[in-house]
Motif scaffolding. Structure first.
Motif, PDB file in Angstrom:
ATOM      1  N   PRO A 102       0.779  -1.117   0.017  1.00 31.54           N
ATOM      2  CA  PRO A 102       0.067   0.013  -0.083  1.00 31.54           C
ATOM      3  C   PRO A 102       0.809   1.192  -0.132  1.00 31.54           C
ATOM      4  O   PRO A 102       1.952   1.397   0.784  1.00 31.54           O
ATOM      5  N   ARG A 103       0.348   2.442  -0.735  1.00 33.75           N
ATOM      6  CA  ARG A 103       0.940   3.536  -0.809  1.00 33.75           C
ATOM      7  C   ARG A 103       1.130   4.389   0.551  1.00 33.75           C
ATOM      8  O   ARG A 103       2.067   4.908   1.049  1.00 33.75           O
ATOM      9  N   GLU A 104      -0.126   4.146   1.110  1.00 33.59           N
ATOM     10  CA  GLU A 104      -0.216   5.043   2.567  1.00 33.59           C
ATOM     11  C   GLU A 104      -0.754   3.654   3.624  1.00 33.59           C
ATOM     12  O   GLU A 104      -1.278   2.939   3.322  1.00 33.59           O
ATOM     13  N   GLY A 105       0.075   4.056   4.780  1.00 32.15           N
ATOM     14  CA  GLY A 105      -0.327   2.865   5.760  1.00 32.15           C
ATOM     15  C   GLY A 105       0.517   1.875   5.716  1.00 32.15           C
ATOM     16  O   GLY A 105       1.519   1.707   4.937  1.00 32.15           O
ATOM     17  N   ILE A 106       0.434   0.821   6.735  1.00 31.33           N
ATOM     18  CA  ILE A 106       1.621  -0.104   7.113  1.00 31.33           C
ATOM     19  C   ILE A 106       0.760  -1.439   7.385  1.00 31.33           C
ATOM     20  O   ILE A 106      -0.460  -1.367   8.108  1.00 31.33           O
ATOM     21  N   LEU A 107       0.858  -2.573   6.687  1.00 33.89           N
ATOM     22  CA  LEU A 107       0.211  -3.694   6.880  1.00 33.89           C
ATOM     23  C   LEU A 107       0.578  -4.187   8.063  1.00 33.89           C
ATOM     24  O   LEU A 107       2.135  -4.670   8.161  1.00 33.89           O
ATOM     25  N   VAL A 108       0.068  -4.609   9.085  1.00 31.58           N
ATOM     26  CA  VAL A 108       0.282  -5.260  10.367  1.00 31.58           C
ATOM     27  C   VAL A 108      -0.327  -6.700  10.499  1.00 31.58           C
ATOM     28  O   VAL A 108      -1.530  -6.785  10.519  1.00 31.58           O
ATOM     29  N   ALA A 109       0.395  -7.851  10.939  1.00 29.68           N
ATOM     30  CA  ALA A 109      -0.009  -8.924  11.250  1.00 29.68           C
ATOM     31  C   ALA A 109      -0.252  -9.304  12.849  1.00 29.68           C
ATOM     32  O   ALA A 109       0.664  -8.621  13.509  1.00 29.68           O
ATOM     33  N   TRP A 110      -1.447  -9.599  13.259  1.00 29.27           N
ATOM     34  CA  TRP A 110      -1.721  -9.966  14.567  1.00 29.27           C
ATOM     35  C   TRP A 110      -2.189 -11.373  14.737  1.00 29.27           C
ATOM     36  O   TRP A 110      -2.529 -12.096  13.511  1.00 29.27           O
ATOM     37  N   VAL A 111      -2.280 -11.937  15.907  1.00 28.59           N
ATOM     38  CA  VAL A 111      -2.536 -13.105  16.391  1.00 28.59           C
ATOM     39  C   VAL A 111      -3.654 -13.046  17.390  1.00 28.59           C
ATOM     40  O   VAL A 111      -3.650 -12.042  18.050  1.00 28.59           O
ATOM     41  N   THR A 112      -4.858 -13.621  17.491  1.00 30.72           N
ATOM     42  CA  THR A 112      -5.860 -13.693  18.423  1.00 30.72           C
ATOM     43  C   THR A 112      -6.457 -14.966  18.735  1.00 30.72           C
ATOM     44  O   THR A 112      -6.354 -15.854  17.809  1.00 30.72           O
ATOM     45  N   THR A 113      -6.943 -15.210  20.046  1.00 32.90           N
ATOM     46  CA  THR A 113      -7.707 -16.165  19.964  1.00 32.90           C
ATOM     47  C   THR A 113      -8.854 -16.588  19.494  1.00 32.90           C
ATOM     48  O   THR A 113      -9.418 -15.257  19.083  1.00 32.90           O
ATOM     49  N   PRO A 114      -9.672 -17.440  19.023  1.00 28.68           N
ATOM     50  CA  PRO A 114     -10.881 -17.563  18.262  1.00 28.68           C
ATOM     51  C   PRO A 114     -12.066 -16.674  18.953  1.00 28.68           C
ATOM     52  O   PRO A 114     -12.989 -16.139  18.319  1.00 28.68           O
ATOM     53  N   ALA A 115     -12.055 -16.506  20.305  1.00 29.21           N
ATOM     54  CA  ALA A 115     -12.983 -15.505  21.108  1.00 29.21           C
ATOM     55  C   ALA A 115     -12.449 -14.208  21.224  1.00 29.21           C
ATOM     56  O   ALA A 115     -13.358 -13.271  21.642  1.00 29.21           O
ATOM     57  N   ILE A 116     -11.360 -13.928  20.481  1.00 26.32           N
ATOM     58  CA  ILE A 116     -10.912 -12.709  20.298  1.00 26.32           C
ATOM     59  C   ILE A 116     -10.705 -11.831  21.779  1.00 26.32           C
ATOM     60  O   ILE A 116     -10.995 -10.528  21.835  1.00 26.32           O
ATOM     61  N   ASP A 117     -10.394 -12.806  22.665  1.00 25.14           N
ATOM     62  CA  ASP A 117     -10.147 -12.041  24.148  1.00 25.14           C
ATOM     63  C   ASP A 117      -8.518 -11.808  24.349  1.00 25.14           C
ATOM     64  O   ASP A 117      -8.614 -11.188  25.306  1.00 25.14           O
ATOM     65  N   GLU A 118      -7.980 -12.416  23.773  1.00 26.30           N
ATOM     66  CA  GLU A 118      -6.498 -12.206  23.635  1.00 26.30           C
ATOM     67  C   GLU A 118      -5.908 -11.891  22.424  1.00 26.30           C
ATOM     68  O   GLU A 118      -6.245 -12.391  21.462  1.00 26.30           O
ATOM     69  N   ILE A 119      -4.997 -10.728  22.348  1.00 29.74           N
ATOM     70  CA  ILE A 119      -4.630 -10.377  21.180  1.00 29.74           C
ATOM     71  C   ILE A 119      -3.102  -9.941  21.069  1.00 29.74           C
ATOM     72  O   ILE A 119      -2.613  -9.619  22.109  1.00 29.74           O
ATOM     73  N   ALA A 120      -2.212 -10.459  20.064  1.00 34.17           N
ATOM     74  CA  ALA A 120      -0.891 -10.197  20.213  1.00 34.17           C
ATOM     75  C   ALA A 120      -0.457  -9.685  18.903  1.00 34.17           C
ATOM     76  O   ALA A 120      -0.824 -10.071  17.981  1.00 34.17           O
ATOM     77  N   ARG A 121       0.393  -8.861  18.906  1.00 33.85           N
ATOM     78  CA  ARG A 121       1.021  -8.102  17.489  1.00 33.85           C
ATOM     79  C   ARG A 121       2.274  -8.874  17.228  1.00 33.85           C
ATOM     80  O   ARG A 121       3.204  -9.226  17.772  1.00 33.85           O
ATOM     81  N   ILE A 122       2.223  -9.453  16.053  1.00 36.57           N
ATOM     82  CA  ILE A 122       3.068 -10.284  15.177  1.00 36.57           C
ATOM     83  C   ILE A 122       4.275  -9.210  14.843  1.00 36.57           C
ATOM     84  O   ILE A 122       5.545  -9.271  15.018  1.00 36.57           O
ATOM     85  N   GLY A 123       3.960  -8.238  14.043  1.00 37.14           N
ATOM     86  CA  GLY A 123       4.729  -7.235  13.362  1.00 37.14           C
ATOM     87  C   GLY A 123       4.316  -6.678  12.001  1.00 37.14           C
ATOM     88  O   GLY A 123       3.171  -7.308  11.570  1.00 37.14           O
ATOM     89  N   SER A 124       5.193  -5.761  11.426  1.00 35.39           N
ATOM     90  CA  SER A 124       4.776  -5.027  10.239  1.00 35.39           C
ATOM     91  C   SER A 124       5.295  -5.998   9.233  1.00 35.39           C
ATOM     92  O   SER A 124       6.235  -6.610   9.321  1.00 35.39           O
ATOM     93  N   LEU A 125       4.645  -6.056   8.059  1.00 34.52           N
ATOM     94  CA  LEU A 125       4.926  -6.990   7.079  1.00 34.52           C
ATOM     95  C   LEU A 125       6.094  -6.026   6.224  1.00 34.52           C
ATOM     96  O   LEU A 125       5.946  -4.805   6.001  1.00 34.52           O
ATOM     97  N   ASP A 126       7.239  -6.829   5.808  1.00 37.44           N
ATOM     98  CA  ASP A 126       8.212  -5.951   4.910  1.00 37.44           C
ATOM     99  C   ASP A 126       8.011  -5.542   3.432  1.00 37.44           C
ATOM    100  O   ASP A 126       6.702  -5.995   3.025  1.00 37.44           O
ATOM    101  N   ASP A 127       8.631  -5.130   2.901  1.00 39.86           N
ATOM    102  CA  ASP A 127       8.587  -4.657   1.217  1.00 39.86           C
ATOM    103  C   ASP A 127       8.029  -5.793   0.410  1.00 39.86           C
ATOM    104  O   ASP A 127       7.764  -5.627  -0.707  1.00 39.86           O
ATOM    105  N   HIS A 128       8.361  -7.285   1.071  1.00 42.04           N
ATOM    106  CA  HIS A 128       8.029  -8.271   0.103  1.00 42.04           C
ATOM    107  C   HIS A 128       6.633  -8.874   0.842  1.00 42.04           C
ATOM    108  O   HIS A 128       6.477 -10.095   0.148  1.00 42.04           O
TER     109      HIS A 128
END
Length: 193
Positions: A102-128
């Motif tokens: 994307p030209r604007e913004g950053i793609l970020v990966a997250w993981v969460t439990t199926p109930a979405i009661d816990e969330i953890a940030r994996i990190g931002s995706l690189d240029d690839h």
């Protein structure tokens, strides 16, 4: 993806763990690691990877595809790495294809439990459009969002969801509280098979 123990194929992931008793490494060598391929994007058996499905919330994602490849963490010289509380630790290799950065913004990966009661940030995706992180939950959802900035301290996403996918272990549902012919809606979690 498969290992042979006494001539029988034994998967090294997907809920089955091969335990070999009485086999010592020769000459003090570290035992050969039995796990899924750690190289991102490399095809492994079906239960090592799951698709990430586009939500088509941002332009240019209609034909895009994504994959989350799972392997036991490389943090241990043995087949399985565990955390201090005894949870398995998995590496998650995320890759998007057929999509422009994307030209604007950053793609970020997250993981969460199926109930979405816990969330953890994996990190931002690189240029690839690739990122690697860890998860310690057995069942989880990978969520990729388009964030306004790369805030590594964020506890939850604030931008639109671009891709989502349910881990293969998430396919195992309990039918407690459901009628005999009623099933959970897996598509709501991002599972498309």
């Amino acid at each position: 993806g498969m290992t042979r123990v006494s001539g029988l194929p034994v998967p090294s992931f997907g809920g089955l763990i091969a335990v070999v008793v009485g086999v010592a490494p020769r000459d003090g060598a570290v035992p050969e690691r039995v796990s899924a391929p750690a190289e991102c994007g490399r095809a492994g058996p079906e239960y090592y990877a799951f698709p990430l499905i586009t939500t088509k919330n941002i332009p240019g994602t209609g034909l895009a595809k994504g994959t989350a490849q799972i392997s036991f963490s490389g943090a241990s010289p043995y087949s399985v790495a565990v955390t201090a509380d005894g949870s398995y630790e998995y590496d998650v290799d995320i890759r998007l294809e057929r999509m422009r950065v994307p030209r604007e913004g950053i793609l970020v990966a997250w993981v969460t439990t199926p109930a979405i009661d816990e969330i953890a940030r994996i990190g931002s995706l690189d240029d690839h459009l690739v990122v690697r992180g860890q998860v310690t939950w057995n069942k989880f959802i990978v969520v990729i969002t388009l964030e306004a900035s790369d805030d590594s301290t964020a506890a939850m996403w604030s931008g639109p969801i671009v891709f989502r996918g349910l881990s293969r272990s998430g396919m195992m549902h309990t039918m407690v509280g459901h009628g005999a012919l009623q099933q959970e809606n897996c598509a709501a979690y991002g599972y498309d098979d």
